[in-house]
Write a protein that holds these residues in place. Structure first.
Motif, PDB file in Angstrom:
ATOM      1  N   UNK A 145     -13.361   0.737  -8.019  1.00 50.27           N
ATOM      2  CA  UNK A 145     -13.979  -0.257  -7.013  1.00 50.27           C
ATOM      3  C   UNK A 145     -15.383  -0.604  -7.628  1.00 50.27           C
ATOM      4  N   UNK A 163      -7.494   8.785  -7.338  1.00 46.01           N
ATOM      5  CA  UNK A 163      -8.662   8.012  -6.437  1.00 46.01           C
ATOM      6  C   UNK A 163     -10.525   7.545  -6.790  1.00 46.01           C
ATOM      7  N   UNK A 212      -4.749   7.505   3.426  1.00 44.42           N
ATOM      8  CA  UNK A 212      -4.255   8.807   2.987  1.00 44.42           C
ATOM      9  C   UNK A 212      -4.949   9.326   2.088  1.00 44.42           C
ATOM     10  N   UNK A 213      -6.284   8.118   1.482  1.00 49.94           N
ATOM     11  CA  UNK A 213      -6.979   9.073   0.888  1.00 49.94           C
ATOM     12  C   UNK A 213      -7.952  10.329   1.126  1.00 49.94           C
ATOM     13  N   UNK A 221     -10.047   5.439  -8.673  1.00 52.67           N
ATOM     14  CA  UNK A 221     -10.491   3.931  -7.793  1.00 52.67           C
ATOM     15  C   UNK A 221     -11.158   4.012  -8.113  1.00 52.67           C
ATOM     16  N   UNK A 250       0.471  -1.356  -0.118  1.00 52.04           N
ATOM     17  CA  UNK A 250      -0.215   0.152  -0.221  1.00 52.04           C
ATOM     18  C   UNK A 250       1.078   1.291   0.001  1.00 52.04           C
ATOM     19  N   UNK A 251       0.969   1.773  -1.056  1.00 53.93           N
ATOM     20  CA  UNK A 251       2.116   2.559  -1.286  1.00 53.93           C
ATOM     21  C   UNK A 251       1.528   4.162  -1.619  1.00 53.93           C
ATOM     22  N   UNK A 252       2.300   4.767  -1.006  1.00 52.05           N
ATOM     23  CA  UNK A 252       1.236   6.074   0.111  1.00 52.05           C
ATOM     24  C   UNK A 252       1.975   7.186  -0.911  1.00 52.05           C
ATOM     25  N   UNK A 305     -10.775   1.752   2.764  1.00 53.40           N
ATOM     26  CA  UNK A 305      -9.897   2.859   1.693  1.00 53.40           C
ATOM     27  C   UNK A 305      -8.275   2.842   2.691  1.00 53.40           C
ATOM     28  N   UNK A 306      -7.250   3.395   2.592  1.00 55.49           N
ATOM     29  CA  UNK A 306      -6.529   3.405   2.305  1.00 55.49           C
ATOM     30  C   UNK A 306      -7.123   5.430   3.841  1.00 55.49           C
ATOM     31  N   UNK A 354      -6.924  -1.851  -3.255  1.00 59.51           N
ATOM     32  CA  UNK A 354      -5.960  -2.445  -2.452  1.00 59.51           C
ATOM     33  C   UNK A 354      -6.354  -3.997  -1.593  1.00 59.51           C
ATOM     34  N   UNK A 379      -2.672   1.825  -5.511  1.00 55.82           N
ATOM     35  CA  UNK A 379      -2.978   1.435  -3.930  1.00 55.82           C
ATOM     36  C   UNK A 379      -4.151   1.240  -3.824  1.00 55.82           C
ATOM     37  N   UNK A 380      -5.039   3.027  -4.313  1.00 56.03           N
ATOM     38  CA  UNK A 380      -6.890   2.584  -4.242  1.00 56.03           C
ATOM     39  C   UNK A 380      -7.265   0.519  -4.680  1.00 56.03           C
TER      40      UNK A 380
END
Lengths: 436, 367
Positions: free
Chosen positions: B100, B93, B63-64, B96, A381-383, B60-61, A392, A389-390
């Motif tokens: 999804x 983003x 950092x989004x 993405x 998960x590459x910042x 979702x990560x 993953x 990364x979205x």
């Protein structure tokens, strides 16, 4: 273009670069004769040729501006169209990766941050903007570009990054937009890409003063296809059990297919590497002793941790045998067509996996895991890289349901400040234990 | 909060037309929704149910950006029986998120994508946009179960053109309207969820409040550039510090307005002109220097001595423009303050202090 400059460029390209490469080889031999041999399997012989190729490329680059037209391009740009015009091509991404491997990436990124680029942006971009601002690079000197060429097939970020560079360097920027392909590739998007490639060719002809030659474009497409297919063959050798090389090796040996694609020396290099891997496979040489588990890697590598991470995995008999990133330069290779260099380039560059929807990515990961005989997937998960990364976390859930073990590993391809070594190693160790 | 979910739900209870469509920021062909009598409800992070951003972080990560994280939850849960979600290609983003929604079973409703050309206004880009608009119309028609006639599309475009003209006028004359910034934005942001005909009515009432003979507003005029006028206490802080917003460059408000009226007669051509002619915005990969020129011109017209760059955390398109904007605006003699918020309900005291100090530096405030 100056004649003296051209002579310097040719001398660096044909004499000094190869000589430096040979000198490096002699030093390595001397080290070996003194008994200084590194642990593990013997290093790939091709690595020395790789160093020679890349040393020559960067050395010649020091004298390129003023000698030949210079273009800075993104890794997903259809570089083949530049070859007939005699451009020296610089890849800022490749340069940033090199800075990261040499652990200079953060220092350069900080220059960009001081200039005002916020830290929540791509670290490759910050590193290259910093390098441009500070005129600092581990390769000595990067030639000033005549044109910047970006292609959106890897991300939208490249447009912002290259616009910033264009503004700093006061040079023109041309963007080839490859609309994201959510489902099946759509004809109107690929027509759009083909038209833009035509526009880019006209621009390159204007900048270089060389007339367009469709025959030459076809020959370069053929060369690119050969090299990409050879790269694919090299990757396929890791299907052997045990694998003669690893994903970490592939991250290093990807250099020429990214930077020298379409040139005969690139094709020759991968022929050499393919032959060496074939020999290794025949002799049963394993890159990881007692290879027990085989993994897929998704996303760019953590460049500044390649060695540490590979050693940590290898100690426990784990081998990353295939990566979505390195496979990207082989996946679309069969689509190159010397008889339709523009149309085929539009397809090749629109359909790179990172420009495709999640359905395609899921299918790709499943097929890589199956074909390479993997029982687990590491998703970095590459910042810095949002398009990669979205999704993953959804991918990981899907693959887990398929019966694969997965780990989403937080990190960054360049910025070590966004990577916790202890946490990553702890998670990797726990992940490996789960296979017991 | 400028607008509550309750206000939207209560409106939709009686004004949903032929259906509700969720729309993600920033620019999408809303005229098409109007022409099919669909009510587009835009999703910004503040509009998602409480806790959405945190819940979204599970899939979702972190950092989004909060809009993408929050929208992920709304896509899964649905909102007011929405029949589709429109996701334009605003950033990587958002792209993405659409992927999804389409392929990973993450959306409770059909997802319709819309891709902007990202290489500049070239003939090839316009040709692509035309094909993209036709594909978009076909998808929406399929979901809505109705055909769109070019006459109806033409009428919808005309309605939106009228709204755009009125909004440009209101924003230009905002200092002659006896409303504070919070109230003004509360009304203007109704465009994000009202049907166009209803919003046009609200806007007419606002236009009637323009009093060109009114005493000029007191305080330091500022230009504000950012994604969305949230949180509302930002404007309260600006007001309390002795300043007011004279020039708006919010992506949710003024930046979406076409800079000129189109001369094109054919509806699809008009839509293309309107999209290509919108004010420079990084989400459509506009050149930041053209953005600087546009902003400087507007700041000068409003005699604004300072600009606040109000970015959202993790919004890469906006963040990349910050250094060039800062330099360009400062070279033009404007003072610049860059602040970052994350759709939090209230601003931190630290940000309020920075705003106070900035306005004080410009010569305002109590000091």
């Amino acid at each position: 273009m100056s004649l003296i400059r051209r002579l310097q460029y040719e001398a660096a390209d044909r004499l000094a670069g190869p000589m430096l490469g040979r000198y490096g080889r002699l030093r390595a031999l001397a080290r070996r004769s003194r008994g200084k041999r590194r642990a593990g399997p013997p290093q790939l012989q091709s690595t020395r040729k790789l160093k020679e190729l890349l040393t020559t490329h960067y050395l010649a680059g020091r004298y390129a501006d003023g000698a030949v037209p210079v273009a800075w391009v993104t890794s997903g740009f259809p570089v083949e169209i530049l070859r007939p015009f005699g451009f020296h091509v610089v890849y800022p991404e490749n340069h940033a990766a090199l800075c990261a491997v040499q652990r200079q990436g953060v220092q350069l990124a900080q220059v960009a941050e001081q200039w005002g680029v916020p830290r929540d942006t791509c670290a490759y971009a910050r590193c290259d903007i910093g390098s441009t601002l500070a005129q600092m690079t581990p390769v000595g000197r990067i030639p000033r570009p005549d044109v910047l060429l970006a292609c959106t097939n890897i991300c939208q970020t490249v447009v912002y990054w290259y616009r910033t560079l264009a503004s700093l360097l006061n040079v023109p920027l041309f963007v080839i937009d490859t609309p994201y392909q959510y489902g099946e590739p759509d004809a109107h998007a690929e027509r759009f890409v083909a038209r833009q490639i035509e526009e880019a060719i006209a621009l390159c002809a204007r900048i270089s003063g060389v007339e367009r030659d469709d025959g030459a474009l076809g020959l370069v497409a053929r060369e690119a296809k050969q090299a990409s297919e050879l790269w694919g063959e090299c990757l396929a050798y890791a299907k052997r059990k045990p694998a003669p090389w690893s994903g970490f090796d592939q991250f290093i040996h990807i250099g020429p297919i990214v930077t020298l694609r379409g040139l005969p020396e690139c094709t020759a290099y991968y022929r050499m590497l393919r032959d060496e891997l074939s020999e290794r496979a025949r002799l049963g040489i394993a890159v990881v002793e007692n290879e027990k588990h085989r993994l897929v890697w998704d996303n760019l590598p953590v460049w500044f941790e390649l060695r540490e991470m590979s050693q940590l995995l290898a100690r426990e008999g784990f081998n990353i045998v295939v990566t979505t990133y390195t496979n990207g330069w082989a996946e679309t290779a069969p689509m190159f067509d010397e008889h339709d260099p523009i149309g085929s380039a539009a397809r090749v560059y629109s359909r790179v996996f990172i420009n495709r929807g999640m359905g395609h990515r899921t299918a790709l990961l499943r097929s890589l895991a199956k074909e390479w005989g993997c029982d687990g997937v590491l998703l970095h998960s590459n910042r810095s890289c949002k398009p990669y990364s979205v999704g993953q976390l959804d991918l990981a859930s899907q693959l887990t349901r398929d019966g694969l073990r997965t780990l989403v590993l937080d990190g960054d391809h360049l910025d070590s400040r966004s990577y916790s070594k202890e946490q990553a190693e702890g998670r990797l160790s726990a992940f490996m234990e789960s296979f017991a | 909060m400028v607008v509550t979910d309750e206000a939207i739900r209560s409106y939709l209870a009686s004004h949903r037309g032929n259906g509700v469509v969720l729309a993600l920021p920033v620019l999408y062909p809303r005229e098409v929704l109007t022409a099919l009598d669909l009510c587009g409800v835009e999703v910004w992070a503040h509009r998602t149910p409480p806790g959405c951003c945190t819940q979204g972080a599970g899939s979702m990560q972190p950092y989004l950006c909060p809009t993408v994280r929050g929208a992920r939850v709304l896509l899964g849960q649905g909102f007011e029986g929405a029949i589709a979600a429109v996701i334009p290609h605003t950033c990587d983003s958002m792209q993405g998120l659409a992927a999804i929604g389409l392929d990973m079973g993450a959306s409770a409703m059909p997802v319709v994508t819309f891709r902007h050309p990202r290489g500049g206004d070239r003939a090839s880009a316009r040709e692509f946009l035309q094909a993209e608009l036709r594909a978009f119309i076909a998808s929406i028609e399929r979901i809505a179960g109705r055909k769109l006639t070019m006459d109806r599309l033409g009428d919808a475009i005309e309605l939106h053109e009228g709204i755009d003209r009125a909004m440009r006028r209101v924003l230009r004359m905002r200092t002659c309207i006896a409303l504070g910034d919070v109230e003004l934005y509360r009304i203007l942001r109704k465009r994000e969820w009202m049907r166009a005909s209803d919003f046009a009515f609200e806007l007419r009432a606002l236009e009637q409040m323009i009093d060109s003979a009114a005493t000029p507003r007191k305080g330091i005029p500022l230009m504000v550039s950012g994604m969305v006028p949230e949180p509302s206490d930002f404007f309260e802080a600006v007001d309390a510090a002795g300043a007011y917003v004279a020039v708006d460059d919010y992506a949710a408000i003024g930046r979406r307005l076409p800079m000129h009226d189109t001369q094109e007669a054919e509806p699809i051509g008009r839509l293309i002109d309107r999209m290509m002619g919108a004010a420079p915005c990084p989400t459509r990969t506009s050149d930041p220097w053209s953005r600087v020129r546009y902003l400087v011109e507007r700041a000068r017209a409003a005699r604004a001595p300072g600009a606040i760059l109000h970015t959202v955390k993790f919004c890469e398109p906006e963040l990349f423009d910050v250094p060039v904007l800062r330099r360009g605006l400062e070279e033009a003699g404007l003072k610049v303050l860059h602040i970052e918020t994350e759709f939090e309900p209230q601003m931190s005291g630290q940000l309020v202090t920075r705003i106070e100090a900035f306005v004080e530096m410009l010569g305002g405030g109590d000091a």
